[in-house]
Design a protein around this motif. Sequence first.
Motif, mmCIF file in Angstrom:
data_model
loop_
_atom_site.group_PDB
_atom_site.id
_atom_site.type_symbol
_atom_site.label_atom_id
_atom_site.label_comp_id
_atom_site.label_asym_id
_atom_site.label_seq_id
_atom_site.Cartn_x
_atom_site.Cartn_y
_atom_site.Cartn_z
ATOM 1 N N ALA B 64 0.846 -1.196 0.000
ATOM 2 C CA ALA B 64 0.000 0.000 0.000
ATOM 3 C C ALA B 64 0.884 1.249 0.000
ATOM 4 C CB ALA B 64 -0.935 -0.007 1.200
ATOM 5 N N GLY B 65 1.980 1.211 0.768
ATOM 6 C CA GLY B 65 2.919 2.333 0.788
ATOM 7 C C GLY B 65 3.536 2.563 -0.584
ATOM 8 N N ASP B 66 3.898 1.460 -1.256
ATOM 9 C CA ASP B 66 4.468 1.578 -2.606
ATOM 10 C C ASP B 66 3.453 2.184 -3.569
ATOM 11 O OD1 ASP B 66 6.671 0.363 -1.556
ATOM 12 O OD2 ASP B 66 6.341 -1.588 -2.493
ATOM 13 N N LEU B 67 2.198 1.764 -3.420
ATOM 14 C CA LEU B 67 1.162 2.280 -4.315
ATOM 15 C C LEU B 67 0.888 3.755 -4.031
ATOM 16 C CD1 LEU B 67 -1.325 -0.740 -4.477
ATOM 17 C CD2 LEU B 67 0.464 -0.101 -6.095
ATOM 18 N N ARG B 68 0.954 4.141 -2.743
ATOM 19 C CA ARG B 68 0.786 5.571 -2.415
ATOM 20 C C ARG B 68 1.872 6.394 -3.086
ATOM 21 N NH1 ARG B 68 -0.659 3.616 2.759
ATOM 22 N NH2 ARG B 68 1.432 3.919 3.598
ATOM 23 N N ARG B 69 3.093 5.849 -3.084
ATOM 24 C CA ARG B 69 4.196 6.581 -3.726
ATOM 25 C C ARG B 69 3.886 6.779 -5.212
ATOM 26 N NH1 ARG B 69 8.698 3.345 -2.600
ATOM 27 N NH2 ARG B 69 8.130 3.800 -0.445
ATOM 28 N N ILE B 70 3.354 5.727 -5.845
ATOM 29 C CA ILE B 70 3.035 5.830 -7.270
ATOM 30 C C ILE B 70 1.937 6.862 -7.515
ATOM 31 C CG2 ILE B 70 1.992 4.562 -9.200
ATOM 32 C CD1 ILE B 70 3.617 2.152 -8.335
ATOM 33 N N VAL B 71 0.907 6.856 -6.649
ATOM 34 C CA VAL B 71 -0.180 7.835 -6.807
ATOM 35 C C VAL B 71 0.396 9.252 -6.713
ATOM 36 C CG1 VAL B 71 -2.248 8.788 -5.721
ATOM 37 C CG2 VAL B 71 -2.019 6.316 -5.977
ATOM 38 N N ARG B 72 1.258 9.485 -5.722
ATOM 39 C CA ARG B 72 1.847 10.827 -5.569
ATOM 40 C C ARG B 72 2.690 11.194 -6.784
ATOM 41 N NH1 ARG B 72 2.439 9.425 0.146
ATOM 42 N NH2 ARG B 72 0.854 10.612 1.263
ATOM 43 N N GLU B 73 3.447 10.238 -7.297
ATOM 44 C CA GLU B 73 4.269 10.503 -8.492
ATOM 45 C C GLU B 73 3.398 10.913 -9.667
ATOM 46 O OE1 GLU B 73 7.749 7.208 -7.726
ATOM 47 O OE2 GLU B 73 6.698 7.193 -9.657
ATOM 48 N N ARG B 74 2.313 10.140 -9.874
ATOM 49 C CA ARG B 74 1.456 10.429 -11.028
ATOM 50 C C ARG B 74 0.788 11.789 -10.867
ATOM 51 N NH1 ARG B 74 3.598 7.803 -14.565
ATOM 52 N NH2 ARG B 74 2.143 9.083 -15.725
ATOM 53 N N VAL B 75 0.323 12.091 -9.650
ATOM 54 C CA VAL B 75 -0.330 13.378 -9.416
ATOM 55 C C VAL B 75 0.663 14.507 -9.648
ATOM 56 C CG1 VAL B 75 -1.315 14.870 -7.619
ATOM 57 C CG2 VAL B 75 -2.118 12.524 -7.856
ATOM 58 N N ALA B 76 1.881 14.333 -9.129
ATOM 59 C CA ALA B 76 2.911 15.364 -9.303
ATOM 60 C C ALA B 76 3.258 15.531 -10.779
ATOM 61 C CB ALA B 76 4.148 15.006 -8.493
ATOM 62 N N ALA B 77 3.164 14.425 -11.550
ATOM 63 C CA ALA B 77 3.508 14.492 -12.970
ATOM 64 C C ALA B 77 2.384 15.112 -13.791
ATOM 65 C CB ALA B 77 3.821 13.094 -13.495
ATOM 66 N N GLY B 78 1.273 15.459 -13.141
ATOM 67 C CA GLY B 78 0.213 16.163 -13.852
ATOM 68 C C GLY B 78 -0.925 15.285 -14.350
ATOM 69 N N ASP B 79 -0.974 14.029 -13.910
ATOM 70 C CA ASP B 79 -2.088 13.160 -14.303
ATOM 71 C C ASP B 79 -3.399 13.656 -13.690
ATOM 72 O OD1 ASP B 79 -0.416 11.540 -15.685
ATOM 73 O OD2 ASP B 79 -0.936 9.689 -14.619
ATOM 74 N N THR B 80 -4.509 13.435 -14.407
ATOM 75 C CA THR B 80 -5.812 13.687 -13.803
ATOM 76 C C THR B 80 -6.132 12.532 -12.861
ATOM 77 O OG1 THR B 80 -7.036 12.449 -15.466
ATOM 78 C CG2 THR B 80 -6.607 14.768 -15.944
ATOM 79 N N ASP B 81 -7.155 12.719 -12.017
ATOM 80 C CA ASP B 81 -7.552 11.652 -11.088
ATOM 81 C C ASP B 81 -7.847 10.363 -11.842
ATOM 82 O OD1 ASP B 81 -7.408 13.835 -9.504
ATOM 83 O OD2 ASP B 81 -9.367 13.589 -8.532
ATOM 84 N N ASP B 82 -8.584 10.495 -12.955
ATOM 85 C CA ASP B 82 -8.950 9.309 -13.733
ATOM 86 C C ASP B 82 -7.722 8.623 -14.312
ATOM 87 O OD1 ASP B 82 -11.609 9.387 -13.249
ATOM 88 O OD2 ASP B 82 -12.116 10.578 -15.026
ATOM 89 N N GLN B 83 -6.741 9.410 -14.741
ATOM 90 C CA GLN B 83 -5.525 8.821 -15.303
ATOM 91 C C GLN B 83 -4.760 8.040 -14.244
ATOM 92 O OE1 GLN B 83 -3.941 12.414 -16.972
ATOM 93 N NE2 GLN B 83 -4.284 11.751 -19.087
ATOM 94 N N VAL B 84 -4.717 8.578 -13.020
ATOM 95 C CA VAL B 84 -4.020 7.874 -11.940
ATOM 96 C C VAL B 84 -4.711 6.543 -11.669
ATOM 97 C CG1 VAL B 84 -3.307 7.944 -9.540
ATOM 98 C CG2 VAL B 84 -3.291 10.039 -10.887
ATOM 99 N N ARG B 85 -6.048 6.611 -11.584
ATOM 100 C CA ARG B 85 -6.805 5.381 -11.324
ATOM 101 C C ARG B 85 -6.603 4.369 -12.449
ATOM 102 N NH1 ARG B 85 -10.548 8.648 -8.276
ATOM 103 N NH2 ARG B 85 -11.334 9.583 -10.180
ATOM 104 N N ALA B 86 -6.641 4.863 -13.694
ATOM 105 C CA ALA B 86 -6.478 3.964 -14.836
ATOM 106 C C ALA B 86 -5.101 3.294 -14.815
ATOM 107 C CB ALA B 86 -6.672 4.744 -16.140
ATOM 108 N N HIS B 87 -4.097 4.040 -14.367
ATOM 109 C CA HIS B 87 -2.738 3.506 -14.280
ATOM 110 C C HIS B 87 -2.714 2.255 -13.404
ATOM 111 C CE1 HIS B 87 1.685 3.948 -14.314
ATOM 112 N NE2 HIS B 87 1.631 3.517 -13.065
#
Lengths: 176, 154
Positions: B64-87
């Motif tokens: 879960a911690g690893d996945l949180r890191r990925i969510v933060r990375e994607r958000v910081a990279a400018g992904d929309t919420d839907d794009q993060v979820r789709a990832h």
Amino acid sequence: MRWQSFLPLIVVSFLAAVLFVGLELDPKIVPSALIDKPVPQFDLPPLPGKEPGLIAADLARGGISLVNVWASWCGPCRIEHPQLMEIAKIEGVRMIGLNYKDDPAKALAFLQQLGDPYESVGADRTGRVAIEWGVYGVPETFLIDGHGRIVLKHVGPLRPEDIPEKILPAIQAASQ
Amino acid sequence: MKRRLVGLAVIFMLMGGSHVYAMAVDAVTLQDPALEARARTIMQGLRCLVCQNQSIEISDAELAGDLRRIVRERVAAGDTDDQVRAHLVARYGDWVLMRPPFKLSTLALWAGPPALLALGGLGLWVGQRRRVRAAPPPLTEAEKAQLQEINTRN
């Protein structure tokens, strides 16, 4: 007696059947989203002394590969190890290791102690590549066909009976 | 009555308190509080694959911690919420969503409970109607006379 009198019995029997089937299912097993998809792109360093490492292209060179996610700290990996040694003997099947969040020295010691079934091993120190594969626990095993597509995923340790019941038929199907 | 009201008030207060839920603590969070808040909201909707009924936001599992890191990375990279979820859905399937999408494979999941409720309601209604119909017929003249007689005798 009218048929309506049996309605409650019919409904309850139906529910019982549904719930009984549900009892046999393992809710811990998450179906893989990657079945029939090409293996994800990755590039992993080797365990020291077992060069080279592992890249996605290694799995698309034709021939069937079994990718086993393992770690020296993982108890069930020890239980399934004899099965991996067995599968490694099958001709035309490459056994590949994905060493998950492990200390390379301990990983090598594990292979020295129990035998090394792997043709090559990629060391995933951070677990990042495993996430690309949709891994959520160790051990997990993937079967890759000659085109580099994932055709089967097994979650948890391979039991001896899984080889004839699951792995061999899948290898056969993938060879065609 | 008053005591019951007080009891109810206490229960509601306790229920309100439960809204302050646990949160996993990460050493690294996003600098921008707005982005961090967005990442948190996305995490709440993602299911932890290890401790299956927790979101990755509150799960203490390593994955879960690893996945949180990925969510933060994607958000910081400018992904929309839907794009993060789709990832994450691309890797773990719909299973990773706390709220599975409505489609053919989840039809039983979404439509099942309302269908069962409707079925139960229908059964209740039919049963009720049958009971009304099965009510005893009105008394005949002879029976009425008999009843009258019994009543006057007492």
